[in-house]
Scaffold this motif. Structure first.
Motif, PDB file in Angstrom:
ATOM      1  N   TYR A  60       0.822  -1.205   0.000  1.00 22.72           N
ATOM      2  CA  TYR A  60       0.000   0.000   0.000  1.00 22.72           C
ATOM      3  C   TYR A  60       0.857   1.256   0.000  1.00 22.72           C
ATOM      4  O   TYR A  60       0.616   2.194  -0.758  1.00 22.72           O
ATOM      5  N   VAL A  61       1.887   1.270   0.840  1.00 24.34           N
ATOM      6  CA  VAL A  61       2.735   2.457   0.940  1.00 24.34           C
ATOM      7  C   VAL A  61       3.518   2.676  -0.351  1.00 24.34           C
ATOM      8  O   VAL A  61       3.589   3.787  -0.874  1.00 24.34           O
ATOM      9  N   ARG A  63       2.914   1.576  -3.372  1.00 24.70           N
ATOM     10  CA  ARG A  63       2.132   1.889  -4.565  1.00 24.70           C
ATOM     11  C   ARG A  63       1.401   3.222  -4.423  1.00 24.70           C
ATOM     12  O   ARG A  63       0.912   3.769  -5.393  1.00 24.70           O
ATOM     13  N   GLY A  64       1.348   3.725  -3.208  1.00 25.70           N
ATOM     14  CA  GLY A  64       0.582   4.948  -2.972  1.00 25.70           C
ATOM     15  C   GLY A  64       1.416   6.211  -2.961  1.00 25.70           C
ATOM     16  O   GLY A  64       0.878   7.307  -2.837  1.00 25.70           O
ATOM     17  N   THR A  65       2.744   6.066  -3.083  1.00 25.40           N
ATOM     18  CA  THR A  65       3.598   7.246  -3.080  1.00 25.40           C
ATOM     19  C   THR A  65       4.406   7.301  -4.376  1.00 25.40           C
ATOM     20  O   THR A  65       4.722   6.273  -4.953  1.00 25.40           O
ATOM     21  N   PRO A  66       4.744   8.534  -4.813  1.00 25.66           N
ATOM     22  CA  PRO A  66       5.482   8.659  -6.069  1.00 25.66           C
ATOM     23  C   PRO A  66       6.869   8.043  -5.956  1.00 25.66           C
ATOM     24  O   PRO A  66       7.518   8.143  -4.911  1.00 25.66           O
ATOM     25  N   LEU A  68       9.519   9.019  -7.297  1.00 25.01           N
ATOM     26  CA  LEU A  68      10.542  10.053  -7.134  1.00 25.01           C
ATOM     27  C   LEU A  68      10.765  10.354  -5.648  1.00 25.01           C
ATOM     28  O   LEU A  68      11.896  10.507  -5.184  1.00 25.01           O
ATOM     29  N   VAL A  69       9.675  10.406  -4.904  1.00 27.38           N
ATOM     30  CA  VAL A  69       9.779  10.644  -3.463  1.00 27.38           C
ATOM     31  C   VAL A  69      10.546   9.501  -2.797  1.00 27.38           C
ATOM     32  O   VAL A  69      11.388   9.714  -1.919  1.00 27.38           O
ATOM     33  N   ILE A  73      13.942   9.829  -0.692  1.00 27.12           N
ATOM     34  CA  ILE A  73      14.044   9.382   0.695  1.00 27.12           C
ATOM     35  C   ILE A  73      15.277   8.511   0.868  1.00 27.12           C
ATOM     36  O   ILE A  73      16.026   8.633   1.846  1.00 27.12           O
ATOM     37  N   TYR A 111       4.564  -3.498  -6.849  1.00 31.65           N
ATOM     38  CA  TYR A 111       3.646  -3.640  -7.980  1.00 31.65           C
ATOM     39  C   TYR A 111       3.606  -5.070  -8.496  1.00 31.65           C
ATOM     40  O   TYR A 111       2.542  -5.633  -8.732  1.00 31.65           O
TER      41      TYR A 111
ATOM     42  N   LYS C 167       0.470  10.736  -8.480  1.00 30.89           N
ATOM     43  CA  LYS C 167       1.876  10.477  -8.220  1.00 30.89           C
ATOM     44  C   LYS C 167       2.789  11.176  -9.212  1.00 30.89           C
ATOM     45  O   LYS C 167       3.878  11.616  -8.871  1.00 30.89           O
ATOM     46  N   LEU C 181       6.837  18.388  -2.989  1.00 27.91           N
ATOM     47  CA  LEU C 181       8.227  17.936  -3.087  1.00 27.91           C
ATOM     48  C   LEU C 181       9.155  19.145  -3.235  1.00 27.91           C
ATOM     49  O   LEU C 181      10.245  19.192  -2.661  1.00 27.91           O
ATOM     50  N   TYR C 198      11.108  14.543   3.414  1.00 23.97           N
ATOM     51  CA  TYR C 198      10.630  13.681   2.335  1.00 23.97           C
ATOM     52  C   TYR C 198       9.587  12.686   2.832  1.00 23.97           C
ATOM     53  O   TYR C 198       8.689  12.288   2.094  1.00 23.97           O
ATOM     54  N   TYR C 205       1.291  12.478  -0.110  1.00 21.48           N
ATOM     55  CA  TYR C 205       0.856  11.772  -1.316  1.00 21.48           C
ATOM     56  C   TYR C 205       0.087  10.507  -0.969  1.00 21.48           C
ATOM     57  O   TYR C 205      -0.872  10.141  -1.646  1.00 21.48           O
ATOM     58  N   LEU C 206       0.521   9.824   0.100  1.00 23.53           N
ATOM     59  CA  LEU C 206      -0.201   8.637   0.536  1.00 23.53           C
ATOM     60  C   LEU C 206      -1.637   9.007   0.899  1.00 23.53           C
ATOM     61  O   LEU C 206      -2.577   8.273   0.629  1.00 23.53           O
ATOM     62  N   SER C 209      -3.543   9.410  -2.278  1.00 22.56           N
ATOM     63  CA  SER C 209      -3.814   8.085  -2.855  1.00 22.56           C
ATOM     64  C   SER C 209      -4.944   7.402  -2.113  1.00 22.56           C
ATOM     65  O   SER C 209      -5.814   6.787  -2.714  1.00 22.56           O
TER      66      SER C 209
END
Lengths: 229, 247, 231
Positions: A60-61, A63-66, A68-69, A73, A111, C167, C181, C198, C205-206, C209
């Motif tokens: 979930y985490v 797939r739910g965040t970009p 790039l982020v 990180i 994914y 995203k 960002l 970050y 973003y979460l 989503s």
């Protein structure tokens, strides 16, 4: 505004130098990601809450965040943490290549695990019942029945994810890696010719995508050979 | 001579949630017997035989297969499944394996029979169901009737003590039903013990030692085919027979 | 954690920008996707080829590249055009918001083309035949039979497209859009706390989503209310 073909001729070889890095990123992340995905998928379908739940949260985490982020990180954020700097994996996290691999792997793993799970769930229940009726054990059913059929079912979606992964490797350019996109951006900054350089780069990626799709098509046909009447 | 009792079901109940699919089922099947089970949809016929090889778990009562009680122990279940073969309505052949491999897989994995011997057995039973030439084809290339015959051969390769048939001809086009019934009749004549859930009353008449009528989860009537078809005792049996035998 | 004080405001406004990009790109994505699907389904070979080209280009090119190309490229194009009218102009900028929004709408729109096309073809032909047999016009059939079924079929994939849009917004920070960002980068400049910042971006973003996923789940349940057999 003119289209400078000589610029393309000049820039293309320089960008193609980066293709090695692009491939390394793609292949390593794909393989490691697949291993991670298999593990996650098994956890997810295990039926045991203490395995299934963490896997679900992870998926979930990620797939739910970009992505790039996630890359930032790992590359910028992890060095801030003491236990990372002092840890045994520090050489990995200090290096932008290592960070890119880690981030891409963690992302694609999430994914692909769902894609594999979709394949496993898509196996006709009747086939598994026939296996049970013949006396096959749970493990035997999974190896000889579920896996071959699920692999074929999952392949189209998996192929799409590999192509996504190829495109995600371009983000490595944001953490100083000199893959094709990284080199291109440098060139554009020098020459102020975004059209020529970016368009030719885009064509390179499209060709790579096309090659990937053709290869995957071949694998799909091989796996599906028993489906031809 | 007392025949060996292969299947004994005593006071078996089965629930799906709050719905009771089986009510106080009592059944005995001896070696060599051919039993046909009939009844309207939803009467629990399939559920009953699926409890025998534990594709469904019964909630109350005992199921004793060849002297051993069916429990949750994995060893028990696998021992039962080796001796109890099953043929499904939708064939359930393994689509990604050739016919030959379909027949060999369980022999090698469950009975640990070496490859050459498994293959010989497979070919023997393929000939028995009269389609040896299909050995290297994939299931999708065969007709429904052929696939079901392969399914029967697959069950036979395990040399079970008894075969359960779950509406084996219900998913077949009419012109293919006979080829499957012929194979089943041959099997019966050769002495195979079987419990067959089916709507094919002609088959029941000619092959069965006993016909069982089930309705709403209960066994309503049990009799040899002559008595069953000519002189049904229960009202519900009479009603069912009149519904299916008039056209 | 106190590094965050003073930055909550900026993160909030950054989130607002994410929301704005999402809404604008969503509308554009649907438009591009419908046009593409219509072109692929049409009888015109030219339209089909153009739509094919569209999907090939935007599904085969990295998103970051599309954004960069659109941003720098359009700046140059607009500057050149403006210089025709006013040679004094040195450089005209296309706002990153629009360059980015259009870019991601084009990208996800190319996937949406396939989704809408598949949904259109997936409608039970029997339903269509029945509607025509009852005397409904092509338009009525389209509106009352085709669209509701299409919508239900497309919904799961469409939900994924919406998630992609959200995203991909993070990528637009690369060309200077002041979403979360971008804010984080500035915050790191002054506070030196990259990990914390970050992570906050990730959580924001979460959150987006999650809202989208829950909304789609709710819509799916609503769309299937006629499918659940009531005993």
């Amino acid at each position: 505004m003119t289209f400078d073909v000589s610029l393309i001729v000049d820039a293309l070889p320089k960008m193609l130098v980066g293709i090695g890095l692009t491939f390394q990123l793609l292949v390593l992340s794909a393989i490691l990601g697949l291993i991670l995905a298999i593990g996650l998928m098994l956890m997810r379908i295990s039926g045991k809450w203490y395995l299934s739940w963490p896997a679900q949260v992870y998926i979930y985490v990620f797939r739910g965040t970009p992505i790039l982020v996630q890359i930032f990180i790992v590359y910028y954020g992890f060095p801030q943490l003491g236990f990372i700097r002092d840890g045994v994996l520090w050489p990995l996290f200090r290096d932008p290549f290592g960070c890119a691999i880690v981030a891409l792997t963690l992302n694609t793993g999430a994914y692909v695990s769902e894609i594999l799970r979709g394949g496993v769930l898509g196996v006709d229940r009747g086939i598994l019942e026939a296996g049970s009726a013949l006396g096959l054990s749970v493990r035997q059913k999974f190896i000889y029945l579920t896996t071959p059929i699920a692999a074929r079912l999952a392949l189209p979606a998996y192929g799409n994810d590999i192509i996504s992964l190829l495109k995600s490797t371009a983000l490595a350019s944001t953490i100083t890696l000199a893959d094709m996109t990284g080199i291109a951006r440098t060139l554009v900054a020098q020459t102020y010719a975004p059209y020529e350089i970016f368009i030719s780069l885009a064509i390179v990626y499209m060709i790579l995508t096309w090659i990937l799709q053709k290869s995957l098509g071949r694998v799909e046909r091989y796996l599906g050979r028993y489906m031809q009447k | 001579m007392t025949e060996r009792i292969l299947i004994k079901m005593q006071h078996v109940d089965k629930f799906f949630g709050t719905f009771q699919a089986l009510k106080d089922i009592n059944l005995e099947v001896s070696k060599g017997e051919r039993v046909v089970v009939c009844g309207p949809s939803g009467s629990g016929k399939s559920t009953m035989i699926r409890c025998i090889n534990r594709l469904e778990k019964h909630n109350a009562g005992q199921i004793i297969i060849d002297g051993k009680e069916l429990t949750d122990q994995v060893a028990d279940i696998n021992a039962v499944r080796r001796e109890v073969g099953m043929v499904f309505q939708s064939f359930n052949l393994f689509p990604h394996m050739t016919i030959l491999k379909n027949l060999m897989l369980a022999q090698r994995l469950v009975r640990k029979i070496p490859k050459a011997q498994a293959q010989a057995t497979a070919m023997e039973y393929l000939e028995r169901v009269k389609i040896p030439e299909q050995a290297d084809k994939y299931p999708i290339q065969l007709s429904g009737g052929q696939q079901q015959r392969v399914a029967i051969a697959r069950a036979l390769c395990m040399k079970p003590e008894i075969i359960l048939f779950d509406e084996p001809t219900s998913a077949l086009d009419p012109e293919m039903i006979n080829e499957v019934l012929e194979v089943m009749t041959d099997l019966a004549r050769d002495g195979m013990t079987m419990i067959c859930v089916t709507h094919e009353m002609g088959f029941a008449r000619s092959v069965a030692d006993r016909v069982i009528f089930m309705d709403a989860g209960e066994i309503v009537e049990e009799a040899p085919p002559e008595a069953f078809f000519k002189a049904p005792k229960n009202e519900r049996t009479k009603k069912f027979l009149s519904q299916i035998l008039t056209h | 954690m106190d590094a965050l004080t003073g930055w909550w405001d900026d993160f909030f406004w950054g989130s607002v920008v994410v929301g704005q990009v999402f809404l604008c790109s969503l509308v554009l994505m649907v438009i591009f996707g419908l046009i593409g699907a219509a072109a692929k389904l049409s009888n015109s070979v030219i339209a089909q080829k153009l739509a094919s080209g569209y999907t090939i280009v935007f599904r085969g090119t990295p998103e970051i590249l599309v954004i960069l190309l659109l941003y720098f490229g359009s700046a140059i194009a607009i500057t050149s055009i403006a210089q025709i009218f006013n040679p004094e102009i040195k450089f005209l900028d296309v706002p990153p918001f629009w360059a980015g929004t259009i870019a991601i709408a084009l990208i996800v729109g190319s996937y949406a083309t396939e989704t809408f096309r598949g949904a259109f073809l997936g409608v039970n032909p029997g339903s269509i035949e029945a509607a025509r047999a009852l005397g409904m016009s092509t338009l009525q059939t389209f509106v009352y039979v085709r669209i509701p079924e299409m919508w239900r079929l497309a919904l799961p994939a469409f939900g994924n497209h919406m998630l992609s849009l959200v995203k991909d917004t993070a990528l637009i920070s690369i060309i200077g859009l002041n979403e979360t960002l971008f804010v984080a980068k500035q915050a790191i400049g002054t506070t030196g706390q990259p990990f914390v910042m970050y992570i906050v971006v990730g959580l924001i973003y979460l959150g987006f989503s999650t809202v989208i996923t829950l909304t789609v789940m709710g819509l799916e349940r609503y769309g299937q209310r006629h499918m659940r057999a009531h005993r």
